[in-house]
Design a protein around this motif. Structure first.
Motif, mmCIF file in Angstrom:
data_model
loop_
_atom_site.group_PDB
_atom_site.id
_atom_site.type_symbol
_atom_site.label_atom_id
_atom_site.label_comp_id
_atom_site.label_asym_id
_atom_site.label_seq_id
_atom_site.Cartn_x
_atom_site.Cartn_y
_atom_site.Cartn_z
ATOM 1 N N THR A 137 2.922 6.809 -5.038
ATOM 2 C CA THR A 137 2.494 5.655 -4.388
ATOM 3 C C THR A 137 3.081 4.659 -3.983
ATOM 4 O OG1 THR A 137 1.481 5.303 -6.769
ATOM 5 C CG2 THR A 137 2.198 3.328 -6.291
ATOM 6 N N ILE A 138 4.340 4.467 -3.360
ATOM 7 C CA ILE A 138 5.444 3.778 -2.666
ATOM 8 C C ILE A 138 5.399 4.545 -1.045
ATOM 9 C CG2 ILE A 138 7.988 3.680 -2.183
ATOM 10 C CD1 ILE A 138 7.406 2.172 -4.408
ATOM 11 N N ALA A 139 4.859 5.470 -1.168
ATOM 12 C CA ALA A 139 5.110 5.896 0.277
ATOM 13 C C ALA A 139 3.231 5.509 0.562
ATOM 14 C CB ALA A 139 4.917 7.622 -0.443
ATOM 15 N N ILE A 140 2.437 5.201 -0.051
ATOM 16 C CA ILE A 140 1.469 4.236 0.605
ATOM 17 C C ILE A 140 1.634 2.996 0.878
ATOM 18 C CG2 ILE A 140 -1.090 3.234 -0.949
ATOM 19 C CD1 ILE A 140 -1.689 6.689 -2.170
ATOM 20 N N ILE A 141 2.414 2.116 0.145
ATOM 21 C CA ILE A 141 2.893 0.798 0.201
ATOM 22 C C ILE A 141 3.386 1.072 1.020
ATOM 23 C CG2 ILE A 141 3.966 -0.914 -0.750
ATOM 24 C CD1 ILE A 141 3.591 0.361 -4.145
ATOM 25 N N TYR A 142 4.192 2.193 2.266
ATOM 26 C CA TYR A 142 5.175 2.022 2.887
ATOM 27 C C TYR A 142 4.085 2.195 3.883
ATOM 28 C CZ TYR A 142 9.681 3.324 1.157
ATOM 29 O OH TYR A 142 10.750 3.002 0.266
ATOM 30 N N VAL A 143 3.065 2.657 3.942
ATOM 31 C CA VAL A 143 1.848 2.819 4.969
ATOM 32 C C VAL A 143 1.519 1.365 5.375
ATOM 33 C CG1 VAL A 143 -0.444 3.933 5.685
ATOM 34 C CG2 VAL A 143 1.473 5.185 4.550
ATOM 35 N N ILE A 144 0.774 1.243 4.233
ATOM 36 C CA ILE A 144 0.315 -0.374 4.011
ATOM 37 C C ILE A 144 0.916 -1.474 4.612
ATOM 38 C CG2 ILE A 144 -0.239 -2.646 2.816
ATOM 39 C CD1 ILE A 144 -1.530 0.035 1.042
ATOM 40 N N GLY A 145 3.008 -1.531 4.425
ATOM 41 C CA GLY A 145 3.769 -2.073 4.857
ATOM 42 C C GLY A 145 3.705 -2.151 6.357
ATOM 43 N N TRP A 146 4.003 -0.775 7.221
ATOM 44 C CA TRP A 146 3.754 -0.120 8.515
ATOM 45 C C TRP A 146 2.667 -1.153 9.626
ATOM 46 C CZ3 TRP A 146 4.799 5.429 6.890
ATOM 47 C CH2 TRP A 146 6.431 5.922 7.168
ATOM 48 N N ILE A 147 1.678 -1.129 8.796
ATOM 49 C CA ILE A 147 0.377 -1.833 9.098
ATOM 50 C C ILE A 147 0.267 -2.961 9.105
ATOM 51 C CG2 ILE A 147 -2.381 -1.812 8.671
ATOM 52 C CD1 ILE A 147 -2.703 1.072 7.299
ATOM 53 N N LEU A 148 0.837 -4.066 8.656
ATOM 54 C CA LEU A 148 0.683 -5.410 8.548
ATOM 55 C C LEU A 148 2.260 -6.140 8.752
ATOM 56 C CD1 LEU A 148 -0.251 -5.850 4.594
ATOM 57 C CD2 LEU A 148 -1.248 -6.658 6.934
ATOM 58 N N THR A 149 3.159 -4.472 9.347
ATOM 59 C CA THR A 149 4.451 -4.604 10.413
ATOM 60 C C THR A 149 3.406 -6.135 11.415
ATOM 61 O OG1 THR A 149 5.241 -3.381 9.471
ATOM 62 C CG2 THR A 149 6.165 -4.115 11.365
ATOM 63 N N VAL A 150 1.994 -5.823 12.179
ATOM 64 C CA VAL A 150 1.597 -6.573 13.115
ATOM 65 C C VAL A 150 1.500 -8.024 12.741
ATOM 66 C CG1 VAL A 150 -0.290 -6.710 13.991
ATOM 67 C CG2 VAL A 150 0.021 -4.570 14.193
ATOM 68 N N VAL A 151 1.456 -8.187 11.483
ATOM 69 C CA VAL A 151 1.282 -9.959 11.421
ATOM 70 C C VAL A 151 2.708 -10.184 10.094
ATOM 71 C CG1 VAL A 151 -1.496 -10.104 10.590
ATOM 72 C CG2 VAL A 151 0.114 -9.180 8.942
ATOM 73 N N LEU A 152 3.858 -9.666 10.319
ATOM 74 C CA LEU A 152 4.943 -9.780 10.291
ATOM 75 C C LEU A 152 6.117 -10.007 8.628
ATOM 76 C CD1 LEU A 152 6.268 -12.477 13.255
ATOM 77 C CD2 LEU A 152 6.338 -9.966 13.237
ATOM 78 N N ILE A 153 4.568 -9.463 8.037
ATOM 79 C CA ILE A 153 5.305 -9.918 6.217
ATOM 80 C C ILE A 153 5.336 -8.382 5.980
ATOM 81 C CG2 ILE A 153 2.618 -9.018 5.154
ATOM 82 C CD1 ILE A 153 3.084 -10.926 3.170
ATOM 83 N N GLY A 154 5.070 -7.056 7.130
ATOM 84 C CA GLY A 154 4.962 -5.677 5.954
ATOM 85 C C GLY A 154 6.387 -4.968 6.505
ATOM 86 N N GLY A 155 7.415 -5.656 7.019
ATOM 87 C CA GLY A 155 8.708 -5.356 7.177
ATOM 88 C C GLY A 155 9.038 -5.461 5.514
ATOM 89 N N LEU A 156 8.906 -6.654 4.802
ATOM 90 C CA LEU A 156 8.782 -7.400 3.437
ATOM 91 C C LEU A 156 8.581 -6.818 2.551
ATOM 92 C CD1 LEU A 156 8.761 -11.522 3.761
ATOM 93 C CD2 LEU A 156 10.725 -10.262 3.843
ATOM 94 N N ILE A 157 7.533 -6.100 2.751
ATOM 95 C CA ILE A 157 7.022 -5.506 1.915
ATOM 96 C C ILE A 157 7.809 -4.033 1.758
ATOM 97 C CG2 ILE A 157 4.726 -3.171 1.748
ATOM 98 C CD1 ILE A 157 3.042 -5.788 3.150
ATOM 99 N N ASN A 158 7.871 -3.353 2.916
ATOM 100 C CA ASN A 158 8.544 -2.090 3.013
ATOM 101 C C ASN A 158 10.204 -2.251 2.208
ATOM 102 O OD1 ASN A 158 6.717 -0.665 4.122
ATOM 103 N ND2 ASN A 158 7.693 -0.943 6.223
ATOM 104 N N LEU A 159 10.240 -3.779 2.939
ATOM 105 C CA LEU A 159 12.176 -3.882 1.823
ATOM 106 C C LEU A 159 11.737 -3.874 0.188
ATOM 107 C CD1 LEU A 159 15.239 -4.268 1.954
ATOM 108 C CD2 LEU A 159 14.161 -6.793 2.184
ATOM 109 N N ALA A 160 11.026 -4.199 -0.216
ATOM 110 C CA ALA A 160 10.442 -4.549 -1.727
ATOM 111 C C ALA A 160 10.485 -3.041 -1.796
ATOM 112 C CB ALA A 160 9.144 -5.735 -1.069
#
Length: 142
Positions: A87-110
């Motif tokens: 589940t965490i790995a899936i969240i990391y992938v979503i975070g990497w994809i959302l790095t384009v809109v600058l929120i992905g870094g916060l998702i990956n950190l969380a």
């Protein structure tokens, strides 16, 4: 004098010749039943499955594959840890994809912080022989 039927004078007809060779056939391996884990070892590997989640899902996967048939508690806890880490790995992938809109870094950190906290909590519970259920996880491995 005695004569033999081959006409030779008492010599062995196979003298100096090699016997026919049989093809090599390795011995079939004998399956060995895995030794069940002691209660202490069962708790130890179950707790390591949770703690390994700090690194990635691989420690939980390896522990589950190796020890699932040897200890009931390890099987249960390693599956739980593995489901959470997937589940965490899936969240990391979503975070990497959302790095384009600058929120992905916060998702990956969380996700990283949550992974550490819950992995340590799971380790502490399993170390004491108590089952730990993560607050959220996709239950992909049954």
């Amino acid at each position: 004098m005695m004569s033999n039927s081959t006409g030779n004078s008492g010599e062995d007809p196979n003298l100096g010749q090699r016997p026919p060779q049989q093809p090599y056939q390795p011995a079939a391996p004998t399956p060995v039943a895995a030794v069940p884990l002691t209660e202490t070892e069962d708790r130890q590997w179950a707790s390591f499955a949770h703690l390994g989640g700090i690194i990635s899902f691989l420690p939980s996967l390896i522990i589950w594959l190796v020890f699932k048939d040897r200890g009931r508690f390890t099987d249960q806890e390693a599956k739980e840890a593995l489901n959470f880490q997937i589940t965490i790995a899936i969240i990391y992938v979503i975070g990497w994809i959302l790095t384009v809109v600058l929120i992905g870094g916060l998702i990956n950190l969380a996700a990283f912080v949550v992974s550490i906290i819950f992995s340590v909590l799971g380790f502490l519970k399993a170390k004491d022989g108590q089952a730990y259920r993560y607050p959220f996880a996709l239950r992909l491995i049954k």
